[in-house]
Design a protein around this motif. Structure first.
Motif, PDB file in Angstrom:
ATOM      1  N   PRO A 171       0.213  -1.372   0.251  1.00 51.04           N
ATOM      2  CA  PRO A 171      -0.088   0.263  -0.226  1.00 51.04           C
ATOM      3  C   PRO A 171       0.480   0.867   0.149  1.00 51.04           C
ATOM      4  O   PRO A 171       0.755   2.452  -1.235  1.00 51.04           O
ATOM      5  CB  PRO A 171      -0.821  -0.507   1.165  1.00 51.04           C
ATOM      6  N   HIS A 172       1.793   0.878   1.241  1.00 47.25           N
ATOM      7  CA  HIS A 172       2.637   2.666   0.799  1.00 47.25           C
ATOM      8  C   HIS A 172       4.190   2.610   0.595  1.00 47.25           C
ATOM      9  O   HIS A 172       5.144   3.114   1.072  1.00 47.25           O
ATOM     10  CB  HIS A 172       2.630   3.087   1.864  1.00 47.25           C
ATOM     11  N   ALA A 173       4.063   2.111  -0.494  1.00 43.32           N
ATOM     12  CA  ALA A 173       5.846   1.345  -0.760  1.00 43.32           C
ATOM     13  C   ALA A 173       5.834   0.491  -1.338  1.00 43.32           C
ATOM     14  O   ALA A 173       4.665  -0.195  -1.554  1.00 43.32           O
ATOM     15  CB  ALA A 173       6.717   0.767   0.422  1.00 43.32           C
ATOM     16  N   PRO A 174       6.975   1.449  -2.714  1.00 45.15           N
ATOM     17  CA  PRO A 174       7.576   0.556  -3.636  1.00 45.15           C
ATOM     18  C   PRO A 174       8.023  -1.275  -3.535  1.00 45.15           C
ATOM     19  O   PRO A 174       8.858  -1.386  -3.575  1.00 45.15           O
ATOM     20  CB  PRO A 174       8.303   1.361  -4.249  1.00 45.15           C
ATOM     21  N   PHE A 175       7.381  -1.833  -2.690  1.00 39.92           N
ATOM     22  CA  PHE A 175       7.799  -3.387  -2.774  1.00 39.92           C
ATOM     23  C   PHE A 175       6.389  -4.116  -2.855  1.00 39.92           C
ATOM     24  O   PHE A 175       5.446  -4.094  -2.864  1.00 39.92           O
ATOM     25  CB  PHE A 175       7.261  -3.377  -0.873  1.00 39.92           C
ATOM     26  N   PHE A 176       6.734  -5.305  -3.866  1.00 36.30           N
ATOM     27  CA  PHE A 176       6.316  -6.368  -4.524  1.00 36.30           C
ATOM     28  C   PHE A 176       6.220  -7.697  -3.994  1.00 36.30           C
ATOM     29  O   PHE A 176       7.156  -8.199  -4.404  1.00 36.30           O
ATOM     30  CB  PHE A 176       6.040  -5.543  -6.341  1.00 36.30           C
ATOM     31  N   VAL A 177       6.029  -7.828  -4.148  1.00 41.02           N
ATOM     32  CA  VAL A 177       5.722  -9.806  -3.406  1.00 41.02           C
ATOM     33  C   VAL A 177       4.576 -10.802  -5.014  1.00 41.02           C
ATOM     34  O   VAL A 177       4.137 -10.345  -5.349  1.00 41.02           O
ATOM     35  CB  VAL A 177       4.913 -10.301  -2.344  1.00 41.02           C
ATOM     36  N   PHE A 178       5.834 -11.234  -5.291  1.00 43.69           N
ATOM     37  CA  PHE A 178       5.770 -12.603  -6.709  1.00 43.69           C
ATOM     38  C   PHE A 178       5.374 -14.047  -6.122  1.00 43.69           C
ATOM     39  O   PHE A 178       6.770 -14.482  -5.551  1.00 43.69           O
ATOM     40  CB  PHE A 178       5.985 -12.339  -7.678  1.00 43.69           C
ATOM     41  N   HIS A 179       5.135 -14.762  -6.598  1.00 46.11           N
ATOM     42  CA  HIS A 179       4.429 -16.358  -6.477  1.00 46.11           C
ATOM     43  C   HIS A 179       4.951 -16.809  -7.396  1.00 46.11           C
ATOM     44  O   HIS A 179       4.311 -16.893  -7.644  1.00 46.11           O
ATOM     45  CB  HIS A 179       3.589 -16.399  -5.176  1.00 46.11           C
ATOM     46  N   LEU A 180       5.949 -17.508  -7.554  1.00 52.31           N
ATOM     47  CA  LEU A 180       6.565 -18.307  -8.637  1.00 52.31           C
ATOM     48  C   LEU A 180       6.674 -19.709  -7.878  1.00 52.31           C
ATOM     49  O   LEU A 180       7.454 -20.461  -7.115  1.00 52.31           O
ATOM     50  CB  LEU A 180       7.619 -17.744  -8.658  1.00 52.31           C
ATOM     51  N   GLY A 181       5.665 -20.548  -8.120  1.00 57.37           N
ATOM     52  CA  GLY A 181       6.142 -22.195  -7.720  1.00 57.37           C
ATOM     53  C   GLY A 181       5.105 -22.749  -8.182  1.00 57.37           C
ATOM     54  O   GLY A 181       4.009 -22.760  -8.829  1.00 57.37           O
ATOM     55  N   GLY A 182       4.943 -24.108  -8.022  1.00 58.75           N
ATOM     56  CA  GLY A 182       4.524 -24.691  -8.866  1.00 58.75           C
ATOM     57  C   GLY A 182       3.183 -26.279  -8.009  1.00 58.75           C
ATOM     58  O   GLY A 182       4.563 -25.585  -6.547  1.00 58.75           O
ATOM     59  N   SER A 183       2.583 -26.668  -8.326  1.00 57.38           N
ATOM     60  CA  SER A 183       1.941 -27.866  -7.598  1.00 57.38           C
ATOM     61  C   SER A 183       2.584 -29.131  -7.431  1.00 57.38           C
ATOM     62  O   SER A 183       2.024 -29.946  -6.285  1.00 57.38           O
ATOM     63  CB  SER A 183       0.594 -27.922  -7.236  1.00 57.38           C
TER      64      SER A 183
END
Length: 236
Positions: A129-141
């Motif tokens: 919301p208030h910072a240029p912080f990005f979270v990405f999920h690269l996962g397999g099942s």
């Protein structure tokens, strides 16, 4: 939570604070188990799961019940996805701190409002919301270990053994064996483990909009991996 996992959490917290205080764009890429190349099937031969499958192929034995998920994601896809996502984040990943709306990452940091879905830069969906912080999920099942071992068994003869025999085999590994250092970990492994795969919906959407196709570990690729493992450990 184990120390290894805890260290990842602490690192993300420190980086999110840096992003907030310094307005420094930061990408956190949360990975499942990185496996071999999706085209060449070449693996890191020192990888935990490669050594696990390799020791089974080498000893021609496997535990009786192995439904555990490997959560594999191909290394070439991970490398490309991380590069594309980082480039997108560093070249305008959504509104600035003063303009940020209630957005949350897949990890629970934000949920974009419906009217913000069509933002110029897709990565803004996974922005804090208030910072240029990005979270990405690269996962397999998948796949399940049993699926991979079926392919291995079609190439070399593998017998089913009980838990006691498996423990005995691990304790008897010679010191020069590539898997020797992991023999205790392999002996204690819970082969019926079936943890829930990480949520990847938003990351898939972002990559799709950035022109990157998600890589699935399907049956033909599993067969390629099995052949590569057998070739490495069971050379004539």
């Amino acid at each position: 939570q184990c120390g290894y996992a805890a260290s990842k959490t602490v690192a993300e917290l420190l980086l999110s604070q840096a992003a907030l205080l310094l307005a420094l764009p930061v990408c956190a890429h949360r990975l499942s188990t990185v496996c071999g190349h999706s085209v060449t099937a070449r693996f890191n031969v020192h990888d935990f799961t490669h050594l696990l499958c390799g020791v089974m192929a080498d000893l021609r034995m496997r535990p009786e019940h192995t439904p555990m998920r490997l959560h594999w994601i191909p290394v070439d896809f991970v490398a490309r996805a991380m590069n594309v996502l980082a480039e997108a984040c560093f070249h305008g990943g959504g509104p600035g701190p003063n303009e940020a709306q209630a957005q949350v990452s897949e990890a629970g940091m934000a949920t974009p409002k419906e009217e913000e879905r069509d933002t110029p830069n897709p990565v803004s969906r996974c922005r804090a919301p208030h910072a240029p912080f990005f979270v990405f999920h690269l996962g397999g099942s998948g796949p399940r270990l049993s699926q991979l071992l079926r392919e291995v068994a079609s190439l070399v003869g593998i017998q089913y053994v009980g838990h006691r025999d498996w423990l005995q085999a691990m304790e008897s590994l010679p010191r020069e064996h590539p898997a020797y250092a992991l023999r205790h970990a392999f002996a204690k492994l819970h082969f019926a483990s079936d943890p829930k795969p990480m949520t990847t919906k938003k990351t898939r959407e972002v990559l799709r909009d950035l022109g990157v196709q998600w890589a699935e570990v399907d049956a033909p690729l599993i067969a390629q991996y099995a052949n590569a493992i057998v070739s490495h450990y069971c050379a004539p």
